[in-house]
Design a protein around this motif. Structure first.
Motif, PDB file in Angstrom:
ATOM      1  N   VAL A 180      -0.779   1.098  -5.398  1.00 29.35           N
ATOM      2  CA  VAL A 180      -1.029   0.007  -6.344  1.00 29.35           C
ATOM      3  C   VAL A 180      -1.785   0.579  -7.533  1.00 29.35           C
ATOM      4  CG1 VAL A 180      -2.144  -2.225  -6.718  1.00 29.35           C
ATOM      5  CG2 VAL A 180      -1.150  -1.698  -4.481  1.00 29.35           C
ATOM      6  N   LEU A 181      -1.270   0.323  -8.726  1.00 31.80           N
ATOM      7  CA  LEU A 181      -1.960   0.718  -9.955  1.00 31.80           C
ATOM      8  C   LEU A 181      -2.766  -0.466 -10.446  1.00 31.80           C
ATOM      9  CD1 LEU A 181       0.876   2.638 -11.797  1.00 31.80           C
ATOM     10  CD2 LEU A 181      -0.728   3.456 -10.065  1.00 31.80           C
ATOM     11  N   HIS A 182      -4.014  -0.212 -10.783  1.00 35.19           N
ATOM     12  CA  HIS A 182      -4.936  -1.237 -11.261  1.00 35.19           C
ATOM     13  C   HIS A 182      -5.219  -0.935 -12.729  1.00 35.19           C
ATOM     14  CE1 HIS A 182      -9.262  -3.075 -10.723  1.00 35.19           C
ATOM     15  NE2 HIS A 182      -8.564  -3.696 -11.658  1.00 35.19           N
ATOM     16  N   LEU A 183      -4.744  -1.800 -13.619  1.00 36.55           N
ATOM     17  CA  LEU A 183      -4.955  -1.644 -15.053  1.00 36.55           C
ATOM     18  C   LEU A 183      -5.749  -2.832 -15.554  1.00 36.55           C
ATOM     19  CD1 LEU A 183      -1.303  -0.673 -16.052  1.00 36.55           C
ATOM     20  CD2 LEU A 183      -3.171   0.853 -15.398  1.00 36.55           C
ATOM     21  N   GLY A 184      -6.746  -2.575 -16.378  1.00 39.87           N
ATOM     22  CA  GLY A 184      -7.557  -3.659 -16.919  1.00 39.87           C
ATOM     23  C   GLY A 184      -7.821  -3.466 -18.399  1.00 39.87           C
ATOM     24  N   ALA A 242      -7.037   2.662 -12.333  1.00 36.68           N
ATOM     25  CA  ALA A 242      -7.317   3.272 -11.035  1.00 36.68           C
ATOM     26  C   ALA A 242      -6.054   3.147 -10.190  1.00 36.68           C
ATOM     27  CB  ALA A 242      -8.491   2.586 -10.344  1.00 36.68           C
ATOM     28  N   ARG A 243      -6.044   3.872  -9.081  1.00 39.29           N
ATOM     29  CA  ARG A 243      -4.889   3.816  -8.185  1.00 39.29           C
ATOM     30  C   ARG A 243      -5.388   3.634  -6.763  1.00 39.29           C
ATOM     31  NH1 ARG A 243      -1.309   8.986  -8.151  1.00 39.29           N
ATOM     32  NH2 ARG A 243      -3.260   9.790  -7.355  1.00 39.29           N
ATOM     33  N   TYR A 244      -4.756   2.717  -6.063  1.00 45.50           N
ATOM     34  CA  TYR A 244      -4.981   2.533  -4.635  1.00 45.50           C
ATOM     35  C   TYR A 244      -3.802   3.191  -3.937  1.00 45.50           C
ATOM     36  CZ  TYR A 244      -8.095  -1.394  -5.833  1.00 45.50           C
ATOM     37  OH  TYR A 244      -9.083  -2.184  -6.334  1.00 45.50           O
ATOM     38  N   GLN A 245      -4.086   3.961  -2.912  1.00 47.03           N
ATOM     39  CA  GLN A 245      -3.003   4.582  -2.171  1.00 47.03           C
ATOM     40  C   GLN A 245      -3.351   4.553  -0.694  1.00 47.03           C
ATOM     41  OE1 GLN A 245      -1.691   8.089  -4.034  1.00 47.03           O
ATOM     42  NE2 GLN A 245       0.325   7.848  -3.141  1.00 47.03           N
ATOM     43  N   GLU A 246      -2.438   3.987   0.097  1.00 43.87           N
ATOM     44  CA  GLU A 246      -2.655   3.965   1.539  1.00 43.87           C
ATOM     45  C   GLU A 246      -2.299   5.314   2.122  1.00 43.87           C
ATOM     46  OE1 GLU A 246      -1.288   0.866   4.028  1.00 43.87           O
ATOM     47  OE2 GLU A 246      -1.840  -0.682   2.587  1.00 43.87           O
ATOM     48  N   ARG A 276      -8.040   3.166  -0.541  1.00 39.57           N
ATOM     49  CA  ARG A 276      -9.236   3.417  -1.345  1.00 39.57           C
ATOM     50  C   ARG A 276      -8.837   3.488  -2.807  1.00 39.57           C
ATOM     51  NH1 ARG A 276     -11.027   3.766   3.177  1.00 39.57           N
ATOM     52  NH2 ARG A 276     -12.539   4.957   4.279  1.00 39.57           N
ATOM     53  N   GLU A 277      -9.689   2.950  -3.626  1.00 47.17           N
ATOM     54  CA  GLU A 277      -9.428   3.001  -5.057  1.00 47.17           C
ATOM     55  C   GLU A 277      -9.864   4.350  -5.603  1.00 47.17           C
ATOM     56  OE1 GLU A 277      -9.845  -0.103  -8.571  1.00 47.17           O
ATOM     57  OE2 GLU A 277     -11.801   0.556  -7.859  1.00 47.17           O
ATOM     58  N   ASP A 278      -8.950   5.036  -6.253  1.00 51.33           N
ATOM     59  CA  ASP A 278      -9.239   6.319  -6.875  1.00 51.33           C
ATOM     60  C   ASP A 278      -9.516   6.054  -8.353  1.00 51.33           C
ATOM     61  OD1 ASP A 278      -9.376   8.851  -7.936  1.00 51.33           O
ATOM     62  OD2 ASP A 278      -7.362   9.454  -7.291  1.00 51.33           O
ATOM     63  N   ARG A 279     -10.792   5.945  -8.682  1.00 52.02           N
ATOM     64  CA  ARG A 279     -11.193   5.651 -10.059  1.00 52.02           C
ATOM     65  C   ARG A 279     -11.069   6.869 -10.968  1.00 52.02           C
ATOM     66  NH1 ARG A 279     -16.024   1.349 -10.088  1.00 52.02           N
ATOM     67  NH2 ARG A 279     -15.091  -0.105  -8.621  1.00 52.02           N
ATOM     68  N   SER A 280     -10.927   8.048 -10.390  1.00 56.48           N
ATOM     69  CA  SER A 280     -10.775   9.246 -11.219  1.00 56.48           C
ATOM     70  C   SER A 280      -9.335   9.390 -11.726  1.00 56.48           C
ATOM     71  CB  SER A 280     -11.178  10.495 -10.433  1.00 56.48           C
ATOM     72  OG  SER A 280     -10.266  10.720  -9.370  1.00 56.48           O
ATOM     73  N   TRP A 281      -8.412   8.616 -11.156  1.00 58.53           N
ATOM     74  CA  TRP A 281      -7.017   8.662 -11.580  1.00 58.53           C
ATOM     75  C   TRP A 281      -6.917   8.099 -12.995  1.00 58.53           C
ATOM     76  CZ3 TRP A 281      -3.557   4.688 -12.858  1.00 58.53           C
ATOM     77  CH2 TRP A 281      -2.205   5.069 -12.938  1.00 58.53           C
ATOM     78  N   ASN A 282      -6.229   8.822 -13.847  1.00 57.90           N
ATOM     79  CA  ASN A 282      -6.018   8.369 -15.223  1.00 57.90           C
ATOM     80  C   ASN A 282      -4.548   8.497 -15.556  1.00 57.90           C
ATOM     81  OD1 ASN A 282      -8.727   7.769 -16.318  1.00 57.90           O
ATOM     82  ND2 ASN A 282      -9.088   9.893 -15.744  1.00 57.90           N
ATOM     83  N   ALA A 283      -4.062   7.521 -16.263  1.00 57.79           N
ATOM     84  CA  ALA A 283      -2.654   7.520 -16.654  1.00 57.79           C
ATOM     85  C   ALA A 283      -2.541   7.387 -18.163  1.00 57.79           C
ATOM     86  CB  ALA A 283      -1.929   6.368 -15.979  1.00 57.79           C
ATOM     87  N   GLU A 284      -1.414   7.810 -18.682  1.00 54.69           N
ATOM     88  CA  GLU A 284      -1.115   7.673 -20.100  1.00 54.69           C
ATOM     89  C   GLU A 284      -0.447   6.320 -20.309  1.00 54.69           C
ATOM     90  OE1 GLU A 284      -1.951   9.773 -22.577  1.00 54.69           O
ATOM     91  OE2 GLU A 284      -2.974  10.985 -21.084  1.00 54.69           O
ATOM     92  N   THR A 336       7.285   6.743 -16.285  1.00 49.95           N
ATOM     93  CA  THR A 336       6.852   7.958 -15.586  1.00 49.95           C
ATOM     94  C   THR A 336       5.547   7.726 -14.828  1.00 49.95           C
ATOM     95  OG1 THR A 336       5.799   8.759 -17.614  1.00 49.95           O
ATOM     96  CG2 THR A 336       8.024   9.562 -17.140  1.00 49.95           C
ATOM     97  N   VAL A 337       4.675   6.858 -15.352  1.00 48.22           N
ATOM     98  CA  VAL A 337       3.426   6.525 -14.657  1.00 48.22           C
ATOM     99  C   VAL A 337       3.736   5.752 -13.389  1.00 48.22           C
ATOM    100  CG1 VAL A 337       1.320   5.136 -14.815  1.00 48.22           C
ATOM    101  CG2 VAL A 337       1.995   6.586 -16.731  1.00 48.22           C
ATOM    102  N   LEU A 338       4.704   4.848 -13.476  1.00 49.26           N
ATOM    103  CA  LEU A 338       5.052   4.027 -12.324  1.00 49.26           C
ATOM    104  C   LEU A 338       5.826   4.794 -11.260  1.00 49.26           C
ATOM    105  CD1 LEU A 338       6.070   0.848 -14.306  1.00 49.26           C
ATOM    106  CD2 LEU A 338       3.926   1.230 -13.065  1.00 49.26           C
ATOM    107  N   GLU A 339       6.485   5.856 -11.675  1.00 49.65           N
ATOM    108  CA  GLU A 339       7.289   6.646 -10.739  1.00 49.65           C
ATOM    109  C   GLU A 339       6.467   7.627  -9.926  1.00 49.65           C
ATOM    110  OE1 GLU A 339      10.111   8.352 -13.421  1.00 49.65           O
ATOM    111  OE2 GLU A 339      11.290   6.518 -13.541  1.00 49.65           O
ATOM    112  N   LYS A 340       5.270   7.974 -10.386  1.00 56.38           N
ATOM    113  CA  LYS A 340       4.461   8.981  -9.703  1.00 56.38           C
ATOM    114  C   LYS A 340       3.842   8.439  -8.439  1.00 56.38           C
ATOM    115  CE  LYS A 340       3.406  11.515 -13.877  1.00 56.38           C
ATOM    116  NZ  LYS A 340       2.418  11.970 -14.805  1.00 56.38           N
TER     117      LYS A 340
END
Length: 186
Positions: free
Chosen positions: A127-131, A141-145, A153-161, A182-186
């Motif tokens: 799950v990508l969290h954009l605000g 941030a990105r949540y990944q099971e 867990r939410e990975d707050r260090s994840w950054n996307a373009e 490309t952000v959604l495909e990763k």
């Protein structure tokens, strides 16, 4: 303090399908007529705001009946979202004052009036969290099971373009977001 957070859950609604566009909208916080349709694709349920304590005119306006408008489009390179929340005028004729204190990237946009968008894969494993706040500050941030992990867990260090812009004035709070495929495909 005012309207500090807007959560949109479309789980209970019929699917929302993005419209394909020939000309990409420019994320500038304006819903230009030549970039977006006149009518939103969805008018969402009223904002249920439990955090309105401290708004300058909180006794004169009830933000809980505001209905956010959602627009969704795409082209070959991006998914585009626009959210618009019309402003309210109190009984004195004064528009609601949007909270705009945060700035920069990866900041606590939810401290301001803000939109948060959660985009997930079909299995909801990622799950990508954009605000975006009313000031234009952003958060991602990105949540990944992970197998064997009880909760994601939410990975707050994840950054996307991705690109976002906001305008919050006497008329409305508008946010435009462009997320590359490309952000959604990763």
């Amino acid at each position: 303090r005012g309207l500090r957070r807007l959560e949109v859950s479309l789980d209970e609604h019929r699917p929302l399908v993005s419209r394909k566009v020939k000309t990409a909208p420019q994320p500038d916080g304006q819903l230009a007529e030549n970039e977006w349709p006149a009518e939103p694709q969805r008018v969402l349920a009223p904002v249920h705001n439990r955090q309105n304590r401290g708004a300058p005119n909180r006794r004169l306006i009830d933000p809980s009946n505001w209905n956010p408008q959602l627009y969704l489009q795409h082209d070959a390179e991006h998914l585009y979202l626009a959210l618009r929340l019309p402003n309210k005028v109190d009984r004195r004729g004064q528009a609601y004052e949007w909270r705009k204190r945060t700035s920069g990237q990866d900041t606590s946009v939810w401290s301001d009036d803000s939109y948060e968008v959660f985009l997930s894969d079909a299995d909801r494993q990622t799950v990508l969290h954009l605000g975006v706040s009313a000031s234009g500050a952003t958060y991602d941030a990105r949540y990944q099971e992970n197998p064997g992990d009880e909760e994601a867990r939410e990975d707050r260090s994840w950054n996307a373009e991705w690109t976002a812009s906001a305008t919050a004035d006497k008329k409305a709070f508008v946010t435009e977001i462009a997320v590359p495929w490309t952000v959604l495909e990763k």
